[in-house]
Structure formats: structure tokens, C-alpha cells
Design an enzyme around this catalytic site. Structure first.
Site, PDB file in Angstrom:
ATOM      1  N   GLN A 159     -10.164  -3.997  -3.866  1.00 46.74           N
ATOM      2  CA  GLN A 159     -11.477  -3.491  -3.463  1.00 46.74           C
ATOM      3  C   GLN A 159     -12.497  -3.668  -4.600  1.00 46.74           C
ATOM      4  OE1 GLN A 159     -12.272  -1.759  -0.301  1.00 46.74           O
ATOM      5  NE2 GLN A 159     -14.257  -2.372  -1.099  1.00 46.74           N
TER       6      GLN A 159
ATOM      7  N   ARG B 240     -13.737  -8.753   1.476  1.00 42.94           N
ATOM      8  CA  ARG B 240     -12.318  -8.519   1.199  1.00 42.94           C
ATOM      9  C   ARG B 240     -11.521  -9.781   1.533  1.00 42.94           C
ATOM     10  NH1 ARG B 240     -10.392  -3.272   1.114  1.00 42.94           N
ATOM     11  NH2 ARG B 240      -8.504  -4.300   0.363  1.00 42.94           N
TER      12      ARG B 240
ATOM     13  N   HIS C 193      -7.169   0.688  -6.763  1.00 39.22           N
ATOM     14  CA  HIS C 193      -7.383  -0.168  -5.589  1.00 39.22           C
ATOM     15  C   HIS C 193      -8.090  -1.448  -6.056  1.00 39.22           C
ATOM     16  CE1 HIS C 193      -7.742  -1.377  -1.550  1.00 39.22           C
ATOM     17  NE2 HIS C 193      -8.682  -0.566  -1.103  1.00 39.22           N
TER      18      HIS C 193
ATOM     19  N   ARG D  21       0.873  -1.187   0.000  1.00 40.66           N
ATOM     20  CA  ARG D  21       0.000   0.000   0.000  1.00 40.66           C
ATOM     21  C   ARG D  21       0.896   1.218   0.000  1.00 40.66           C
ATOM     22  NH1 ARG D  21      -5.508   1.542   3.212  1.00 40.66           N
ATOM     23  NH2 ARG D  21      -6.218   0.021   1.693  1.00 40.66           N
TER      24      ARG D  21
ATOM     25  N   ASP E 207     -17.152   7.369  -2.278  1.00 41.42           N
ATOM     26  CA  ASP E 207     -15.922   7.176  -1.499  1.00 41.42           C
ATOM     27  C   ASP E 207     -15.692   8.478  -0.737  1.00 41.42           C
ATOM     28  OD1 ASP E 207     -13.425   6.338  -0.548  1.00 41.42           O
ATOM     29  OD2 ASP E 207     -12.379   6.680  -2.441  1.00 41.42           O
TER      30      ASP E 207
ATOM     31  N   CYS F  75     -16.499   1.762  -0.129  1.00 39.46           N
ATOM     32  CA  CYS F  75     -15.349   0.925   0.246  1.00 39.46           C
ATOM     33  C   CYS F  75     -15.021   1.032   1.733  1.00 39.46           C
ATOM     34  CB  CYS F  75     -14.145   1.303  -0.599  1.00 39.46           C
ATOM     35  SG  CYS F  75     -13.720   3.046  -0.541  1.00 39.46           S
TER      36      CYS F  75
HETATM   37  N1  NVA Z   1      -9.906   6.955  -1.797  1.00 41.40           N
HETATM   38  C1  NVA Z   1      -9.614   6.454  -0.470  1.00 41.40           C
HETATM   39  C2  NVA Z   1      -9.884   4.986  -0.397  1.00 41.40           C
HETATM   40  C3  NVA Z   1      -9.675   4.383   0.966  1.00 41.40           C
HETATM   41  C4  NVA Z   1      -9.927   2.901   0.985  1.00 41.40           C
HETATM   42  C5  NVA Z   1      -8.171   6.779  -0.107  1.00 41.40           C
HETATM   43  O1  NVA Z   1      -7.293   6.594  -0.964  1.00 41.40           O
HETATM   44  O2  NVA Z   1      -7.928   7.232   1.014  1.00 41.40           O
HETATM   45  N1   CP Z   2     -11.478  -0.059   1.963  1.00 43.28           N
HETATM   46  C1   CP Z   2     -10.213  -0.126   2.425  1.00 43.28           C
HETATM   47  O1   CP Z   2      -9.255  -0.385   1.686  1.00 43.28           O
HETATM   48  O2   CP Z   2     -10.123   0.090   3.756  1.00 43.28           O
HETATM   49  P1   CP Z   2      -8.791   0.270   4.619  1.00 43.28           P
HETATM   50  O3   CP Z   2      -8.178   1.600   4.211  1.00 43.28           O
HETATM   51  O4   CP Z   2      -9.254   0.263   6.037  1.00 43.28           O
HETATM   52  O5   CP Z   2      -7.846  -0.844   4.308  1.00 43.28           O
END
Ligand code: NVA
Ligand code: CP
Length: 315
Positions: free
Chosen positions: A131, A298, A128, A101, A230, A270
């Protein structure tokens, strides 16, 4: 050997396999142990916070007989300037796969190019995919009779994605929708319109003009089978919070906006959610909101992805 950096890293027949494997793993969880990762360690390098992704991967790897090794970017030398390439080369000598990540999407591509083990994108600023596969599985489960073709149930369906249509979730869903044979309408302010670079990427992936964009959220949700939103402030965008909350306000998913979609539409998010910002409490609690099934899935879907990658690494 395969990587999973973007939705299109699996062919359509492989997507169908991921989905049916996820269904089987979900149905047999706790009853039938799989040892597909026995004797393996998978490193998880995270540069951003995570609840769902981290826990579902750690639990999933454990349930497949493997050992998850969580590494905060700043705890390893990567955080002090060791190169991505050397990190990939070194970790490849120890572990059987990397789950990453990070911010720049090119980081996961560089890790995959320099290392010799499978790499899974656990969220970048661009995509992502874990997801999106899970989201698609979550609605497909509902649109399919027991034992039916999960992937086929997605074909021709419409998803409306509202709010920040230039974020990783919007881009990833635009790619995923095209791959799964769905239609996607993105709706947000003009200043959040998907970038030209993203359009070019989508065209290179084989889907030129693969989405519609409108500033009118009601137009986007018309005839939609799925309404998706989101957070308005993605990780790394915190400095823009005030401006984003102001500009994106007209795109809040309210009960009235959700009611303008198909009668049997599902609401997806998500998570984490910010009730009162991108969506109201009322919509989150609507019986057709499937957000916690999404979160649970997930685990099942990622176990299927891990299984596929582990099999391909063995070949
Ligand atoms: N768009 C959000 C998704 C989190 C799962 C982010 O990147 O923070
Ligand atoms: N939806 C998602 O990826 O959640 P987290 O940021 O908690 O991993």
C-alpha cells in the site's frame, strides 16, 4: 532471492525501478502483455478480509502470465495447526511465490525463513508495504512531468498521518517516508502514540527519530503535501470499537482540517473508508482526494513488485 516484507526490502535504486516499471505497466496495460510469470503459480494465503489487495494481486498475476491460487487460511491445514514452517516448506515445492495477509508480522518472516520462494507481505498488524509503495507512486505521478524521476519528486515532501498512529498504515508510512526522503508527522491521541518497539525498529532500519508525533492535528497538517488517514478500527480490533470511536473523534479529517494543509495538498486513504468516522464525505469527494487512483495503482505497482521478485528468484 528477494522477499518484500517491509518497505526497506528494496534499496532506493530498486524503489526507483519499481516506480518506473509501474508507470510503464500502467501505460501499456492491455496493449503489451508481459509473460514474466508464465508457467508460474503464486499462492495467496489470506487470514483477513480483502477487496483491493486480493483482486489486484489475482488480476496482476494473471496479467503477467501466471496463475494466482487463493487460499483462505482456514481452508488449508495451517488453520488447523500445521506449522508455518511446514506450510512454507510444502508450498515452496508447488508454487513460485507466496503472498500473505495475516495478523502477526512474525508469520511472514517465518514463512520467508522456512520457504524457498519469495514472500510478499499483503498486510500484517505491523506493516502494509504494498500500500505504501502504491501511495507514494500515486502522488509521485502527479508531482512528476512525463518521463521524470518519480522517486526524486517525493524528496523533501511532508505527509501528515492522522488518527490511529499505532496501526500498520502509520508504521508502514513512517518507514516508507524515511526511505523515500520524506518528512512524516503523526497525529493522534497520546494513547495511540507509536510504541517504543516501533521506535526501536525504525532506528534499527536506519532511521532513529524518523517521525514527529503531536496530539494537535492542525500542527501536523501545517505545510503538509499529503494528508492521510486510515480506519479507526483495524481488522482484529473490533472489540475496541466503542472506545476507539470516542477517543479518535478529534482526529477526523474534515474540510477545515484539510484546508489547513498546503493549498495543493492531496488527500489519501488506503480504503476501505468509514465516512463520518475518520474522514468526512466532503473530503473523500474533494477533487484533491485521489483515493480511487490509489486503489487502481495497487495493480500496477504490485505487478512491478512481482516482476522484480520473479527476476531476482531466477538469478
Ligand atoms: N489499518 C487497516 C488497513 C486496511 C487496509 C487494517 O489493518 O484493517
Ligand atoms: N487497502 C487495502 O489493503 O484494501 P483491502 O483490505 O480491501 O485489501
Amino acid at each position: 532471492m528477494k522477499h518484500f516484507l517491509k518497505e526497506t526490502d528494496f534499496t532506493l535504486p530498486e524503489v526507483a525501478e519499481v516506480m518506473s516499471l509501474a508507470r510503464e505497466l500502467k501505460a501499456t496495460r492491455g496493449r503489451q502483455a508481459s509473460a514474466v510469470l508464465a508457467g508460474q503459480t503464486w499462492a495467496m494465503i489470506f487470514s483477513k478480509s480483502s477487496t483491493r489487495t486480493r483482486v489486484s494481486f489475482e488480476v496482476g498475476i494473471h496479467e503477467l502470465g501466471g496463475n494466482p491460487l487463493f487460499l483462505n487460511r482456514n481452508d488449508i491445514q495451517l488453520g488447523r495447526g500445521e506449522s508455518i514452517e511446514d506450510t512454507a516448506r510444502v508450498l515452496s515445492r508447488f508454487v513460485h511465490g507466496l503472498i500473505v495477509r495475516t495478523f502477526d508480522h512474525s508469520d511472514v518472516e517465518r514463512l520467508a525463513a522456512a520457504g524457498t520462494v519469495p514472500v510478499i507481505n499483503a498486510l500484517t498488524d505491523f506493516l502494509h508495504p504494498c500500500q505504501i509503495y502504491t501511495d507514494a507512486f500515486t502522488v509521485a505521478e502527479r508531482w512528476t512531468a512525463p518521463g521524470g524521476d518519480l522517486l526524486a519528486s517525493l524528496r523533501g515532501r511532508k505527509i501528515a498521518f492522522l488518527g490511529d498512529t499505532s496501526c500498520n498504515m502509520a508504521y508502514s508510512w513512517a518507514l516508507g517516508a524515511n526511505l523515500f526522503g520524506m518528512k512524516i508527522a503523526l497525529s493522534g491521541p497520546e494513547s495511540f502514540r507509536p510504541s517504543k518497539e516501533f521506535e526501536a525498529f525504525l532506528a534499527r532500519e536506519g532511521f532513529p527519530g524518523g517521525f514527529t508525533f503531536t496530539t494537535d492535528p492542525r500542527e501536523a497538517v501545517r505545510d503538509a503535501d499529503v494528508v492521510y488517514t486510515d480506519v479507526w478500527v483495524s481488522m482484529g480490533k473490533e472489540e475496541e470499537t466503542k472506545e476507539r470511536l470516542r477517543t479518535l473523534a478529534p482526529y477526523q479529517v474534515t474540510a477545515s482540517l484539510f484546508a489547513a494543509a498546503k493549498r495543493d495538498a492531496y488527500f489519501l486513504h488506503c480504503l476501505p473508508a468509514h465516512p463520518g468516522e475518520e474522514v468526512t464525505e466532503e473530503v473523500l469527494a474533494n477533487p484533491r482526494s485521489v483515493i480511487f487512483d490509489q486503489a487502481e495503482n495497487r495493480l500496477h505497482v504490485q505487478k512491478a513488485i512481482l516482476t522484480m521478485l520473479a527476476r531476482s528468484a531466477r538469478r
